[in-house]
Design an enzyme around this catalytic site. Structure first.
Site, PDB file in Angstrom:
ATOM      1  N   GLU A  53      20.864  52.214  55.576  1.00  0.00           N
ATOM      2  CA  GLU A  53      20.386  52.813  56.522  1.00  0.00           C
ATOM      3  C   GLU A  53      19.013  53.069  55.507  1.00  0.00           C
ATOM      4  O   GLU A  53      18.066  53.041  55.897  1.00  0.00           O
ATOM      5  CB  GLU A  53      20.471  53.558  57.455  1.00  0.00           C
ATOM      6  CG  GLU A  53      21.023  53.805  58.213  1.00  0.00           C
ATOM      7  CD  GLU A  53      22.925  53.797  57.762  1.00  0.00           C
ATOM      8  OE1 GLU A  53      23.169  53.639  56.342  1.00  0.00           O
ATOM      9  OE2 GLU A  53      23.918  54.628  58.899  1.00  0.00           O
ATOM     10  N   CYS A  85      22.324  59.993  56.393  1.00  0.00           N
ATOM     11  CA  CYS A  85      21.749  59.057  56.669  1.00  0.00           C
ATOM     12  C   CYS A  85      20.848  59.222  57.981  1.00  0.00           C
ATOM     13  O   CYS A  85      19.796  59.204  58.657  1.00  0.00           O
ATOM     14  CB  CYS A  85      22.597  57.693  56.862  1.00  0.00           C
ATOM     15  SG  CYS A  85      22.669  57.340  56.068  1.00  0.00           S
ATOM     16  N   ARG A 185      40.617  36.982  45.306  1.00  0.00           N
ATOM     17  CA  ARG A 185      41.166  37.870  44.159  1.00  0.00           C
ATOM     18  C   ARG A 185      39.598  38.596  43.944  1.00  0.00           C
ATOM     19  O   ARG A 185      39.743  39.957  43.612  1.00  0.00           O
ATOM     20  CB  ARG A 185      41.461  37.015  43.117  1.00  0.00           C
ATOM     21  CG  ARG A 185      42.562  35.808  42.804  1.00  0.00           C
ATOM     22  CD  ARG A 185      43.406  35.613  41.309  1.00  0.00           C
ATOM     23  NE  ARG A 185      44.296  35.224  41.863  1.00  0.00           N
ATOM     24  CZ  ARG A 185      44.578  34.239  40.265  1.00  0.00           C
ATOM     25  NH1 ARG A 185      43.844  34.420  39.133  1.00  0.00           N
ATOM     26  NH2 ARG A 185      45.684  34.458  40.427  1.00  0.00           N
ATOM     27  N   THR A 197      56.872  36.067  37.500  1.00  0.00           N
ATOM     28  CA  THR A 197      55.766  35.843  37.791  1.00  0.00           C
ATOM     29  C   THR A 197      55.205  35.818  36.619  1.00  0.00           C
ATOM     30  O   THR A 197      54.762  34.776  35.972  1.00  0.00           O
ATOM     31  CB  THR A 197      55.035  36.201  38.751  1.00  0.00           C
ATOM     32  OG1 THR A 197      56.061  36.082  40.007  1.00  0.00           O
ATOM     33  CG2 THR A 197      53.659  35.349  38.358  1.00  0.00           C
ATOM     34  N   LEU A 205      45.094  35.992  36.349  1.00  0.00           N
ATOM     35  CA  LEU A 205      45.522  36.570  37.855  1.00  0.00           C
ATOM     36  C   LEU A 205      43.474  37.082  37.103  1.00  0.00           C
ATOM     37  O   LEU A 205      43.258  38.418  37.798  1.00  0.00           O
ATOM     38  CB  LEU A 205      46.304  38.336  37.766  1.00  0.00           C
ATOM     39  CG  LEU A 205      47.573  37.752  37.210  1.00  0.00           C
ATOM     40  CD1 LEU A 205      48.243  38.900  37.730  1.00  0.00           C
ATOM     41  CD2 LEU A 205      48.296  36.633  38.923  1.00  0.00           C
ATOM     42  N   GLU A 292      49.992  38.294  44.547  1.00  0.00           N
ATOM     43  CA  GLU A 292      50.047  36.877  44.056  1.00  0.00           C
ATOM     44  C   GLU A 292      51.729  36.975  43.994  1.00  0.00           C
ATOM     45  O   GLU A 292      52.022  35.810  43.331  1.00  0.00           O
ATOM     46  CB  GLU A 292      49.207  37.192  43.513  1.00  0.00           C
ATOM     47  CG  GLU A 292      48.179  35.850  43.564  1.00  0.00           C
ATOM     48  CD  GLU A 292      47.485  35.057  43.212  1.00  0.00           C
ATOM     49  OE1 GLU A 292      46.694  34.926  42.730  1.00  0.00           O
ATOM     50  OE2 GLU A 292      48.179  33.685  43.325  1.00  0.00           O
ATOM     51  N   GLY A 294      56.032  37.108  42.980  1.00  0.00           N
ATOM     52  CA  GLY A 294      57.105  36.625  43.692  1.00  0.00           C
ATOM     53  C   GLY A 294      57.732  36.999  45.106  1.00  0.00           C
ATOM     54  O   GLY A 294      56.935  37.723  45.220  1.00  0.00           O
ATOM     55  N   HIS A 298      57.388  39.231  47.461  1.00  0.00           N
ATOM     56  CA  HIS A 298      56.417  39.827  48.448  1.00  0.00           C
ATOM     57  C   HIS A 298      57.485  39.747  49.698  1.00  0.00           C
ATOM     58  O   HIS A 298      57.414  40.574  50.406  1.00  0.00           O
ATOM     59  CB  HIS A 298      56.749  37.610  48.993  1.00  0.00           C
ATOM     60  CG  HIS A 298      54.943  37.566  48.681  1.00  0.00           C
ATOM     61  ND1 HIS A 298      54.176  38.533  47.734  1.00  0.00           N
ATOM     62  CD2 HIS A 298      54.488  36.163  48.041  1.00  0.00           C
ATOM     63  CE1 HIS A 298      53.321  37.598  47.045  1.00  0.00           C
ATOM     64  NE2 HIS A 298      53.657  35.848  47.436  1.00  0.00           N
TER      65      HIS A 298
END
Ligand SMILES: Nc1c(/N=C/[C@H](O)[C@H](O)[C@H](O)COP(=O)(O)O)[nH]c(=O)[nH]c1=O
Ligand SMILES: Nc1c(N[C@@H]2O[C@H](COP(=O)(O)O)[C@@H](O)[C@H]2O)[nH]c(=O)[nH]c1=O
Ligand SMILES: [Zn+2]
Length: 363
Positions: A53, A85, A185, A197, A205, A292, A294, A298
């Site tokens: 703004e 603002c 990324r 990894t 990375l 990312e 492995g 995850h």
């Protein structure tokens, strides 16, 4: 499309263009219209710098008087790193404020609107609300939970493999898809991989795209077995933070710290709890985290219900092999009805690969 949607759409497009630049602040765009002419445009560029703004009001100058301001997020009412603002809008003589969505930040929510209304400004809320909320999915989570928005990413063959059984993995997805990954990324404040990894891929990375921003590299390594000569330790391309357990080699910790590596010792005796990693990153104002892999990382983040978004790049390739690693390992669910459903799914073609996105729904 109403006039309101036209001007709000312009503010949203400008805000989206700053994705990855404003962290941990939200993406915010603003347009000021007077007598059917755009007299000011502003976008928040960087946390700590003027808000959208303010940029628009500076550009409009005197022409703001009697005008309408469009802003994708409720004008702030607090004295953060910049003045409020809402007060600047009132001082400038704005007559009407059109807002896409209220600010989820507890210290702002609703106060900005109240200040404007108390000053006699007509306020309209909800124009292109969903679009404005969607573009700030990272901020909306971080500002309320003080934990990063976690995106799980994998690049795999159609049968879910991230490498062959001999660990050959370059490349599964094509150049275009990998460039798209580097864009993601660049939009994340931190990127996380497990020590396996690092040992198999020796990844850098980094976000290797024009004016890409390199995220902080976060490595989960419970015993600090990371070799001293790997890229994330030696390339000086970005910060590297390692999360370890109590059962770590103390002399290695000192050697790593001498190399400017931050080592966080978590409460786990022999393992690193991802919940703790996420909490510590949040405390360090990391508002977005890109996983990312492995496959075990995850699985661990999903088991702890820490993944907010899944982005999977599938190459039209078949690899096979029961020993070949997949992007989701771990124990896995027992009964199919307990599978983690993904909602708000989307799929798009990138070159010859397929980019699937979805949001996990935890039971
Ligand atoms: N092998 C593939 C991927 N492999 C991703 C691995 O996790 C590993 O991070 C990268 O290979 C390391 O590269 P960098 O040095 O960090 O750029 N990911 C993909 O999306 N497609 C693939 O084909
Ligand atoms: N970026 C932005 C807003 N951001 C709001 O202000 C907070 C950050 O304040 P500060 O640390 O002073 O930048 C942020 O958490 C969010 O609630 N508000 C707005 O009116 N317009 C803007 O362009
Ligand atoms: Zn503000």
């Amino acid at each position: 499309m109403s006039n309101h949607e036209f001007y709000m759409g312009l503010a949203i497009q400008n805000a989206k263009a700053m994705k990855g630049q404003t962290d941990p602040n939200p993406l915010v765009g603003s347009v000021i219209v007077n007598d059917n002419r755009i007299v000011g445009v502003g976008t928040h560029l960087k946390a700590g710098e003027p808000h959208a703004e303010i940029h628009a009001l500076r550009m409009a100058g005197e022409k703001a008087k009697g005008g309408t301001i469009y802003v994708t997020l409720e004008p702030c009412s607090h004295h953060g790193r910049t003045g409020p603002c809402a007060e600047a809008i009132i001082q400038a003589g704005i007559k009407k404020a059109v807002i896409a969505t209220l600010d989820p930040n507890p210290i702002v929510a609703g106060n900005g609107v109240k200040l404007l209304q108390d000053a006699g400004i007509e306020v309209i809320i909800g124009v292109l609300e969903q679009e404005s909320i969607q573009m700030n999915e990272v901020f909306n989570k971080f500002i309320v939970e003080k934990k990063p928005f976690v995106t799980l990413k994998a690049g795999a063959s159609l049968d879910g493999k991230v490498a062959t059984h001999t660990f050959s993995s370059k490349w599964i997805t094509s150049e275009e898809a990998r460039r798209d990954v580097h864009q993601l990324r660049s939009e994340n404040m931190a990127i996380l991989v497990g020590i396996n990894t690092v040992l198999t891929d020796n990844p850098s990375l980094t976000a290797r795209i024009p004016n890409g921003r390199n995220p902080v590299r976060v490595i989960m390594d419970s015993t600090l077995k990371i070799p001293m000569d790997v890229n994330v330790i030696t390339d000086n391309q970005a910060e590297t933070w390692i999360f370890t357990s109590k059962n770590h080699d103390e002399t290695k910790k000192l050697r790593l710290e001498e190399r400017g590596i931050r080592v966080f010792v978590t409460s786990g005796e022999t393992s690193v709890n991802p919940k703790e990693v996420v909490e510590i990153l949040g405390e360090h104002l990391v508002s977005s985290l890109f996983l990312e892999g492995g496959g075990n990382i995850h699985a661990s983040f999903l088991e702890h219900q820490l993944v907010d978004k899944v982005v999977l790049y599938f190459a039209p390739k078949l690899v096979g092999g029961k020993e070949a690693p997949t992007f989701l390992e771990g124990t896995g669910i027992v009964d199919m009805q307990d599978a983690i459903d993904l909602t708000n799914t989307d799929i798009e073609k990138i070159g010859k690969d397929f980019k699937f996105t979805g949001y996990p729904v935890y039971k």
